[in-house]
Design a protein around this motif. Structure first.
Motif, PDB file in Angstrom:
ATOM      1  N   ARG A 189     -49.393 -23.288  57.748  1.00 41.75           N
ATOM      2  CA  ARG A 189     -47.812 -22.461  58.610  1.00 41.75           C
ATOM      3  C   ARG A 189     -49.225 -20.470  58.089  1.00 41.75           C
ATOM      4  NH1 ARG A 189     -43.149 -20.676  60.456  1.00 41.75           N
ATOM      5  NH2 ARG A 189     -42.390 -18.359  59.632  1.00 41.75           N
ATOM      6  N   ILE A 190     -48.999 -20.003  58.807  1.00 51.20           N
ATOM      7  CA  ILE A 190     -49.534 -18.564  59.088  1.00 51.20           C
ATOM      8  C   ILE A 190     -48.566 -17.320  58.931  1.00 51.20           C
ATOM      9  CG2 ILE A 190     -51.302 -16.796  59.727  1.00 51.20           C
ATOM     10  CD1 ILE A 190     -52.469 -18.904  61.078  1.00 51.20           C
ATOM     11  N   ASP A 191     -48.389 -16.962  57.540  1.00 56.23           N
ATOM     12  CA  ASP A 191     -47.343 -16.218  57.336  1.00 56.23           C
ATOM     13  C   ASP A 191     -47.279 -14.599  57.842  1.00 56.23           C
ATOM     14  OD1 ASP A 191     -45.690 -18.384  55.961  1.00 56.23           O
ATOM     15  OD2 ASP A 191     -46.689 -17.747  53.511  1.00 56.23           O
ATOM     16  N   SER A 192     -48.775 -14.616  58.242  1.00 57.79           N
ATOM     17  CA  SER A 192     -49.280 -13.227  58.564  1.00 57.79           C
ATOM     18  C   SER A 192     -48.382 -13.241  60.086  1.00 57.79           C
ATOM     19  CB  SER A 192     -49.811 -12.416  58.201  1.00 57.79           C
ATOM     20  OG  SER A 192     -50.666 -12.665  57.223  1.00 57.79           O
ATOM     21  N   ARG A 193     -48.079 -12.230  60.475  1.00 60.81           N
ATOM     22  CA  ARG A 193     -48.102 -12.140  62.358  1.00 60.81           C
ATOM     23  C   ARG A 193     -49.464 -11.845  63.023  1.00 60.81           C
ATOM     24  NH1 ARG A 193     -44.430 -14.495  65.413  1.00 60.81           N
ATOM     25  NH2 ARG A 193     -44.374 -13.223  67.661  1.00 60.81           N
ATOM     26  N   VAL A 194     -49.654 -13.152  64.033  1.00 62.05           N
ATOM     27  CA  VAL A 194     -51.599 -13.059  64.308  1.00 62.05           C
ATOM     28  C   VAL A 194     -51.006 -13.877  66.044  1.00 62.05           C
ATOM     29  CG1 VAL A 194     -52.620 -13.709  63.032  1.00 62.05           C
ATOM     30  CG2 VAL A 194     -51.560 -14.910  64.085  1.00 62.05           C
ATOM     31  N   THR A 195     -51.480 -12.860  66.775  1.00 58.68           N
ATOM     32  CA  THR A 195     -51.510 -13.397  68.579  1.00 58.68           C
ATOM     33  C   THR A 195     -52.013 -14.692  68.712  1.00 58.68           C
ATOM     34  OG1 THR A 195     -53.730 -12.374  68.326  1.00 58.68           O
ATOM     35  CG2 THR A 195     -52.283 -11.188  69.118  1.00 58.68           C
ATOM     36  N   ASN A 196     -51.001 -15.095  69.794  1.00 56.46           N
ATOM     37  CA  ASN A 196     -52.140 -17.004  70.289  1.00 56.46           C
ATOM     38  C   ASN A 196     -53.433 -17.059  69.644  1.00 56.46           C
ATOM     39  OD1 ASN A 196     -50.610 -19.316  70.500  1.00 56.46           O
ATOM     40  ND2 ASN A 196     -52.378 -19.197  72.430  1.00 56.46           N
ATOM     41  N   ASN A 197     -54.176 -15.579  70.274  1.00 59.09           N
ATOM     42  CA  ASN A 197     -55.639 -16.288  70.300  1.00 59.09           C
ATOM     43  C   ASN A 197     -56.296 -15.820  68.938  1.00 59.09           C
ATOM     44  OD1 ASN A 197     -55.839 -16.618  73.167  1.00 59.09           O
ATOM     45  ND2 ASN A 197     -56.716 -14.205  73.422  1.00 59.09           N
ATOM     46  N   GLU A 198     -55.650 -15.538  68.311  1.00 61.04           N
ATOM     47  CA  GLU A 198     -55.910 -15.473  66.642  1.00 61.04           C
ATOM     48  C   GLU A 198     -55.486 -16.351  65.746  1.00 61.04           C
ATOM     49  OE1 GLU A 198     -55.683 -10.214  65.304  1.00 61.04           O
ATOM     50  OE2 GLU A 198     -53.881 -11.755  65.664  1.00 61.04           O
ATOM     51  N   ALA A 199     -54.420 -17.283  66.230  1.00 59.29           N
ATOM     52  CA  ALA A 199     -54.312 -18.124  65.652  1.00 59.29           C
ATOM     53  C   ALA A 199     -54.725 -19.625  65.898  1.00 59.29           C
ATOM     54  CB  ALA A 199     -52.234 -18.413  66.861  1.00 59.29           C
ATOM     55  N   GLU A 200     -55.522 -19.521  67.542  1.00 61.26           N
ATOM     56  CA  GLU A 200     -56.278 -20.754  68.368  1.00 61.26           C
ATOM     57  C   GLU A 200     -57.914 -20.002  67.072  1.00 61.26           C
ATOM     58  OE1 GLU A 200     -55.662 -22.650  70.429  1.00 61.26           O
ATOM     59  OE2 GLU A 200     -54.500 -22.221  71.930  1.00 61.26           O
ATOM     60  N   TYR A 201     -57.930 -19.054  67.296  1.00 58.65           N
ATOM     61  CA  TYR A 201     -59.793 -18.871  66.330  1.00 58.65           C
ATOM     62  C   TYR A 201     -59.518 -19.635  65.003  1.00 58.65           C
ATOM     63  CZ  TYR A 201     -62.533 -16.755  69.017  1.00 58.65           C
ATOM     64  OH  TYR A 201     -63.714 -16.338  69.860  1.00 58.65           O
ATOM     65  N   GLU A 202     -57.729 -19.252  64.075  1.00 53.23           N
ATOM     66  CA  GLU A 202     -57.983 -19.770  63.061  1.00 53.23           C
ATOM     67  C   GLU A 202     -58.420 -21.350  62.816  1.00 53.23           C
ATOM     68  OE1 GLU A 202     -56.939 -18.520  59.433  1.00 53.23           O
ATOM     69  OE2 GLU A 202     -57.368 -16.807  60.776  1.00 53.23           O
ATOM     70  N   ALA A 203     -57.109 -22.158  63.674  1.00 55.66           N
ATOM     71  CA  ALA A 203     -57.420 -22.885  64.188  1.00 55.66           C
ATOM     72  C   ALA A 203     -58.503 -23.482  63.936  1.00 55.66           C
ATOM     73  CB  ALA A 203     -56.959 -23.617  65.237  1.00 55.66           C
ATOM     74  N   VAL A 204     -59.942 -22.811  64.738  1.00 53.03           N
ATOM     75  CA  VAL A 204     -61.444 -23.507  64.509  1.00 53.03           C
ATOM     76  C   VAL A 204     -61.630 -23.239  63.359  1.00 53.03           C
ATOM     77  CG1 VAL A 204     -63.143 -22.806  65.701  1.00 53.03           C
ATOM     78  CG2 VAL A 204     -61.568 -22.856  67.185  1.00 53.03           C
ATOM     79  N   LEU A 205     -61.349 -21.957  62.470  1.00 55.68           N
ATOM     80  CA  LEU A 205     -62.078 -21.850  61.164  1.00 55.68           C
ATOM     81  C   LEU A 205     -61.348 -23.250  60.314  1.00 55.68           C
ATOM     82  CD1 LEU A 205     -62.185 -17.873  61.481  1.00 55.68           C
ATOM     83  CD2 LEU A 205     -63.916 -19.738  60.915  1.00 55.68           C
ATOM     84  N   ALA A 206     -60.406 -23.309  60.639  1.00 57.31           N
ATOM     85  CA  ALA A 206     -59.988 -24.868  59.841  1.00 57.31           C
ATOM     86  C   ALA A 206     -60.285 -25.833  59.698  1.00 57.31           C
ATOM     87  CB  ALA A 206     -58.026 -24.261  60.158  1.00 57.31           C
ATOM     88  N   GLY A 207     -60.403 -26.386  60.834  1.00 56.61           N
ATOM     89  CA  GLY A 207     -61.785 -27.163  61.634  1.00 56.61           C
ATOM     90  C   GLY A 207     -62.860 -27.212  60.898  1.00 56.61           C
ATOM     91  N   ILE A 208     -63.746 -26.240  61.056  1.00 58.94           N
ATOM     92  CA  ILE A 208     -65.034 -25.996  60.413  1.00 58.94           C
ATOM     93  C   ILE A 208     -65.184 -26.059  58.917  1.00 58.94           C
ATOM     94  CG2 ILE A 208     -66.432 -24.509  60.424  1.00 58.94           C
ATOM     95  CD1 ILE A 208     -66.256 -23.508  63.363  1.00 58.94           C
ATOM     96  N   ARG A 209     -63.815 -25.359  58.353  1.00 60.58           N
ATOM     97  CA  ARG A 209     -63.458 -25.670  56.684  1.00 60.58           C
ATOM     98  C   ARG A 209     -63.329 -27.287  56.481  1.00 60.58           C
ATOM     99  NH1 ARG A 209     -59.721 -20.106  56.246  1.00 60.58           N
ATOM    100  NH2 ARG A 209     -60.833 -19.142  55.612  1.00 60.58           N
ATOM    101  N   ALA A 210     -62.435 -27.547  57.054  1.00 61.44           N
ATOM    102  CA  ALA A 210     -61.919 -28.565  56.720  1.00 61.44           C
ATOM    103  C   ALA A 210     -63.257 -30.536  56.488  1.00 61.44           C
ATOM    104  CB  ALA A 210     -61.166 -29.393  57.514  1.00 61.44           C
ATOM    105  N   ASN A 211     -64.165 -29.620  58.054  1.00 56.26           N
ATOM    106  CA  ASN A 211     -65.868 -30.324  58.288  1.00 56.26           C
ATOM    107  C   ASN A 211     -66.724 -29.950  57.294  1.00 56.26           C
ATOM    108  OD1 ASN A 211     -65.772 -32.443  60.167  1.00 56.26           O
ATOM    109  ND2 ASN A 211     -64.595 -30.772  60.899  1.00 56.26           N
ATOM    110  N   ARG A 212     -66.753 -29.305  56.638  1.00 56.96           N
ATOM    111  CA  ARG A 212     -67.393 -28.825  55.318  1.00 56.96           C
ATOM    112  C   ARG A 212     -67.506 -29.368  54.465  1.00 56.96           C
ATOM    113  NH1 ARG A 212     -67.737 -22.037  54.449  1.00 56.96           N
ATOM    114  NH2 ARG A 212     -65.869 -22.477  52.823  1.00 56.96           N
ATOM    115  N   GLU A 213     -65.949 -29.097  54.045  1.00 55.01           N
ATOM    116  CA  GLU A 213     -65.506 -29.869  52.446  1.00 55.01           C
ATOM    117  C   GLU A 213     -65.810 -31.749  52.578  1.00 55.01           C
ATOM    118  OE1 GLU A 213     -64.021 -28.798  49.779  1.00 55.01           O
ATOM    119  OE2 GLU A 213     -64.315 -27.045  50.587  1.00 55.01           O
ATOM    120  N   VAL A 214     -65.824 -32.501  53.637  1.00 57.43           N
ATOM    121  CA  VAL A 214     -65.932 -33.280  54.195  1.00 57.43           C
ATOM    122  C   VAL A 214     -67.337 -33.554  53.761  1.00 57.43           C
ATOM    123  CG1 VAL A 214     -63.576 -34.350  54.039  1.00 57.43           C
ATOM    124  CG2 VAL A 214     -65.747 -33.566  56.411  1.00 57.43           C
ATOM    125  N   ARG A 215     -67.996 -32.751  54.242  1.00 55.67           N
ATOM    126  CA  ARG A 215     -69.333 -32.393  54.565  1.00 55.67           C
ATOM    127  C   ARG A 215     -69.661 -33.397  55.343  1.00 55.67           C
ATOM    128  NH1 ARG A 215     -68.630 -31.430  49.792  1.00 55.67           N
ATOM    129  NH2 ARG A 215     -68.860 -31.088  47.631  1.00 55.67           N
TER     130      ARG A 215
END
Length: 182
Positions: free
Chosen positions: A42-68
């Motif tokens: 959940r993103i507590d700050s207000r973002v646009t739909n495109n920003e939410a989509e970018y946040e999803a991409v970055l979350a996916g990148i972070r997760a994959n970096r963590e699992v190496r």
């Protein structure tokens, strides 16, 4: 387009949602062996739909970096986001440019990676997770990890992962093939 050996590829399905009720991110990671990891934020700050989509991409990148993971294919149903990442569409907004800068910097952590647009029906699990994250303030299940506050990545120059990271349970899951206790 990435053409690594199939058994080495981590597949990542992402989706973001922004509604009057809130904003959320859904990520479904499929390991090379077929194990699924589902994440909802959940993103507590207000973002646009495109920003939410970018946040999803970055979350996916972070997760994959963590699992190496070294090779990933990231799937999104957002034509705008996937085409901006590929450089086909130009990002004109300052906030979108910041997201792209972060994504390009983080993509250097992978041997191979690509971002592909898919039809929304192929992204149903990530979409459902994003919508669920919008509607919930807290959740704890054996299948879905939830963070009630995701720092907006476009306000960061780097993507720091604290030592006591929200991703730590993913590493344990991959290492022991079990989800953390509720």
């Amino acid at each position: 387009m990435v053409h690594p050996e199939e058994e080495e590829v981590w597949r990542v399905f992402v989706d973001g949602a922004s509604t009057l009720a809130g904003c959320g991110v859904g990520v479904v990671i499929i390991s090379p062996s077929g194990e699924k990891i589902k994440l909802a934020f959940r993103i507590d700050s207000r973002v646009t739909n495109n920003e939410a989509e970018y946040e999803a991409v970055l979350a996916g990148i972070r997760a994959n970096r963590e699992v190496r993971a070294s090779r990933i294919i990231l799937y999104s149903d957002s034509q705008l986001i996937t085409q901006q990442i590929k450089g086909v569409y130009e990002a004109k907004d300052d906030r979108m440019l910041k997201y792209l800068k972060l994504i390009k910097a983080q993509s250097k952590n992978f041997v191979d990676w690509s971002s592909e647009q898919i039809h929304w029906e192929e992204d149903e699990e990530a979409d459902a997770l994003a919508k669920m994250a919008v509607s919930l303030s807290k959740v704890s299940t054996r299948e879905i990890l939830h963070v009630s506050r995701l720092i907006l990545s476009n306000e960061e120059e780097t993507l720091p992962i604290p030592e006591d990271s929200w991703m730590t349970p993913l590493i344990k899951f991959i290492a022991r093939n079990e989800m953390p206790e509720d």
